[in-house]
Design an enzyme around this catalytic site. Structure first.
Site, PDB file in Angstrom:
ATOM      1  N   HIS A  63      16.315 -46.434  64.244  1.00 20.03           N
ATOM      2  CA  HIS A  63      15.980 -47.859  64.418  1.00 20.03           C
ATOM      3  C   HIS A  63      17.086 -48.619  65.159  1.00 20.03           C
ATOM      4  O   HIS A  63      17.335 -49.794  64.899  1.00 20.03           O
ATOM      5  CB  HIS A  63      15.691 -48.531  63.068  1.00 20.03           C
ATOM      6  CG  HIS A  63      14.520 -47.941  62.338  1.00 20.03           C
ATOM      7  ND1 HIS A  63      13.216 -48.299  62.616  1.00 20.03           N
ATOM      8  CD2 HIS A  63      14.450 -46.998  61.365  1.00 20.03           C
ATOM      9  CE1 HIS A  63      12.394 -47.616  61.820  1.00 20.03           C
ATOM     10  NE2 HIS A  63      13.125 -46.816  61.068  1.00 20.03           N
ATOM     11  N   ASN A 141       7.191 -49.600  58.588  1.00 21.74           N
ATOM     12  CA  ASN A 141       6.883 -49.237  59.972  1.00 21.74           C
ATOM     13  C   ASN A 141       5.569 -49.886  60.398  1.00 21.74           C
ATOM     14  O   ASN A 141       4.856 -50.481  59.588  1.00 21.74           O
ATOM     15  CB  ASN A 141       6.756 -47.720  60.126  1.00 21.74           C
ATOM     16  CG  ASN A 141       8.088 -47.003  59.982  1.00 21.74           C
ATOM     17  OD1 ASN A 141       9.138 -47.556  60.251  1.00 21.74           O
ATOM     18  ND2 ASN A 141       8.039 -45.751  59.549  1.00 21.74           N
ATOM     19  N   TYR A 351      19.510 -46.378  52.600  1.00 26.93           N
ATOM     20  CA  TYR A 351      19.584 -47.616  53.379  1.00 26.93           C
ATOM     21  C   TYR A 351      20.848 -48.411  53.062  1.00 26.93           C
ATOM     22  O   TYR A 351      21.596 -48.807  53.952  1.00 26.93           O
ATOM     23  CB  TYR A 351      18.337 -48.465  53.130  1.00 26.93           C
ATOM     24  CG  TYR A 351      17.186 -48.090  54.034  1.00 26.93           C
ATOM     25  CD1 TYR A 351      16.748 -48.943  55.021  1.00 26.93           C
ATOM     26  CD2 TYR A 351      16.541 -46.866  53.892  1.00 26.93           C
ATOM     27  CE1 TYR A 351      15.691 -48.600  55.858  1.00 26.93           C
ATOM     28  CE2 TYR A 351      15.493 -46.511  54.717  1.00 26.93           C
ATOM     29  CZ  TYR A 351      15.071 -47.373  55.697  1.00 26.93           C
ATOM     30  OH  TYR A 351      14.038 -47.022  56.520  1.00 26.93           O
TER      31      TYR A 351
END
Length: 528
Positions: A63, A141, A351
């Site tokens: 990303h 997404n 994350y």
């Protein structure tokens, strides 16, 4: 109060360094005579160039290419005909008409920060809600499913999709080697190689939380939930040929489209829908509801609109807001909870861990990431800390809990705690109901004819350059999904000739001929 300066020396627009010193010469190094050499005590230059050397934080592994915008989320306060409080006590969803500030980052997944936005790739759709209870990050997404169902496989998947470690060029054979060896990926491959793999822009694409989450109400009852963002601008996708034509003109087209639309005050909007399922394994289904490679059939689990998001403000600074924006699937507020989805649980560690590595231990003190409410913690130290999270009147000497010396206190639980019952042996096993190809067949049959044609053309072009064992494995998966799908893929591969190299972006038309084209079309020049 800002000190007023002598107007002959310094004004509001006077250039300074980070120490606040006015810069009187920003054009020349300090040198011995005007030809040099330079001296070591060039403080302004050293400050300027050393910061320039550090203008980029480590790029996101995935990303990396992104665009973002600010806006708000307005809740409807209901699920169908029922108050939303029946299912969740999360304050962000209560009280019809309440608006919550948001920041959204859209992205491509595999390639670097300045890669073309026309590449065949999933798109990231991450939303940060600055709620009254603190931040909630809904990180997903554009496509509603994923390639794998177990986080253990994620690094291998990304390695296979990323450029070859020797050539530094994406290689379709590596992509299909992994996918053919991971049958659960076939549904996602069907989407990615169709026009859905190249959204026309960020405004006209769907979003999804992908993973299964839970909602919890005031009584402590939990339900499974899926999130879906539907663009009110409509949905548009591109064929491979159309995408390559756009890329020839502008490889930043999606970022520009989003920015320009907001500047024109044509604010993009999405409606948030949810699907709800009673918590449990649901043995009546032929798939596990926690499997993120599966869609929940909307005839069995209807979509309910619960709110609307509007993006109405562009970032004031790309780096400070879009690049340094951080998201995490573990960032939930009261009334929202995790499911046992194996991908979700793996993402929840990954994350936040990568944000600490990429932006720093105090990334949550940056304005774009900080909640828009009071913060009081016992955390301190770490790179780039610029304040302590002290509460008004807190004893600054007490950075631990519990304490009787005026330190921080635990909060009171609001609503009954959700305590699902968990039982079983600790194992390393795949889930039982895998059904790897059934939904891929349904998706193929639901495509319009031009979408099926595009899917097959893209697959055949890329699989033709792959090892025969990979071809046969993909044909078998397609045949299992749908007889026509497998037959047309097999016939197409039988006719296709291996005319190109696998070293190219996914779906690319003839790009491997570009190096020779550059030689053939290049114009001779003499040295100067």
């Amino acid at each position: 109060m800002t000190q007023q300066n002598d107007s002959t020396h310094e004004q509001d627009t006077t250039l300074t360094n980070r120490q606040g010193h006015p810069v009187t010469n920003n054009q020349n190094l300090r040198t011995v005579s005007n030809r040099g050499p330079a001296t070591l005590e060039n403080y302004d230059f050293i400050e300027k160039i050393s910061h320039f050397d550090r203008e980029r934080v480590p790029e996101r592994v995935v990303h990396a290419r992104g665009a973002g915008a600010h806006g708000y989320f307005e809740t409807y306060g209901v699920v169908g005909d029922e108050p939303i409080s029946k299912y969740t006590r999360a304050k962000v969803f209560q009280d019809k008409g309440k608006k919550t500030p948001v920041f959204v980052r859209f992205s491509t997944v595999i390639h670097g920060g300045h890669s073309p936005e026309t590449l065949r790739d999933p798109r990231g759709f991450a939303v940060k809600f600055y709620t009254e209870d603190g931040n909630w990050d809904l990180v997903g997404n554009n496509l509603k499913i994923f390639f794998i169902r177990d986080a253990m496989k994620f690094p291998d998947m990304i390695h296979a999709f990323k450029p070859d470690p020797i050539t530094n060029i994406q290689n379709v054979e590596r992509f299909f080697d992994f996918c053919a060896s991971s049958p659960e990926s076939f549904h996602m491959v069907t989407f990615v190689y169709s026009p859905w793999g190249i959204p026309a822009n960020y405004r006209m694409m769907q979003g999804s939380g992908v993973n299964t989450y839970k909602w919890v109400n005031q009584e402590g009852k939990g339900v499974l939930v899926k999130y879906h963002w539907e663009p009110l601008q409509g949905i548009k996708n591109l064929t491979q040929k159309e995408a390559e034509e756009i890329q020839q003109k502008n490889f930043n087209h999606a970022t520009q489209d989003l920015y320009d639309a907001i500047e024109r005050e044509e604010f993009p909007e999405w409606e948030l829908h949810v699907q709800i399922m009673e918590d449990g394994p649901h043995p009546e289904l032929d798939f596990d509801p926690l499997d993120d490679t599966k869609l929940w059939p909307n005839d069995q689990f209807p979509w309910y609109p619960v709110g609307k998001m509007v993006l109405n403000k562009n970032p004031e600074d790309y780096f400070a807001e879009v690049e340094q924006a951080t998201f995490g699937t573990g960032v939930l507020v009261d009334g929202l909870d995790f499911s046992d989805d194996k991908m979700l649980q793996g993402r929840t560690f990954s994350y936040s861990d990568t944000q600490r590595h990429r932006v720093g231990a105090n990334y949550l003190q940056l304005p774009i990431n900080a909640p828009k409410k009071r913060v009081a913690t016992n955390q301190s130290g770490g790179q780039m800390m610029y304040k302590r999270d002290l509460a008004p009147g807190q004893n600054p000497h007490i950075n631990y809990e519990p304490s009787m010396l005026n330190g921080l206190k635990e909060a009171t639980q609001d609503g009954k705690e959700y305590t699902p019952y968990v039982e079983g042996n600790l194992v390393r096993e795949s889930i039982d109901r895998q059904s790897n190809t059934k939904q891929a067949g349904e998706t193929y049959r639901n495509f319009e004819q031009w979408e099926r044609d595009e899917l097959l053309a893209n697959l055949i072009r890329d699989l033709a350059v792959c090892h025969v064992d990979i071809q046969n494995a993909m044909i078998a998966l397609a045949s299992e999904a749908d007889e026509e799908y497998g037959r047309l893929l097999k016939e197409g591969l039988h006719r296709a000739r291996k005319e190109s190299s696998p070293s190219k972006p996914l779906g690319n038309i003839g790009g491997d001929h570009a190096p020779q084209d550059a030689i053939d079309k290049g114009h001779n020049a003499e040295p100067y």
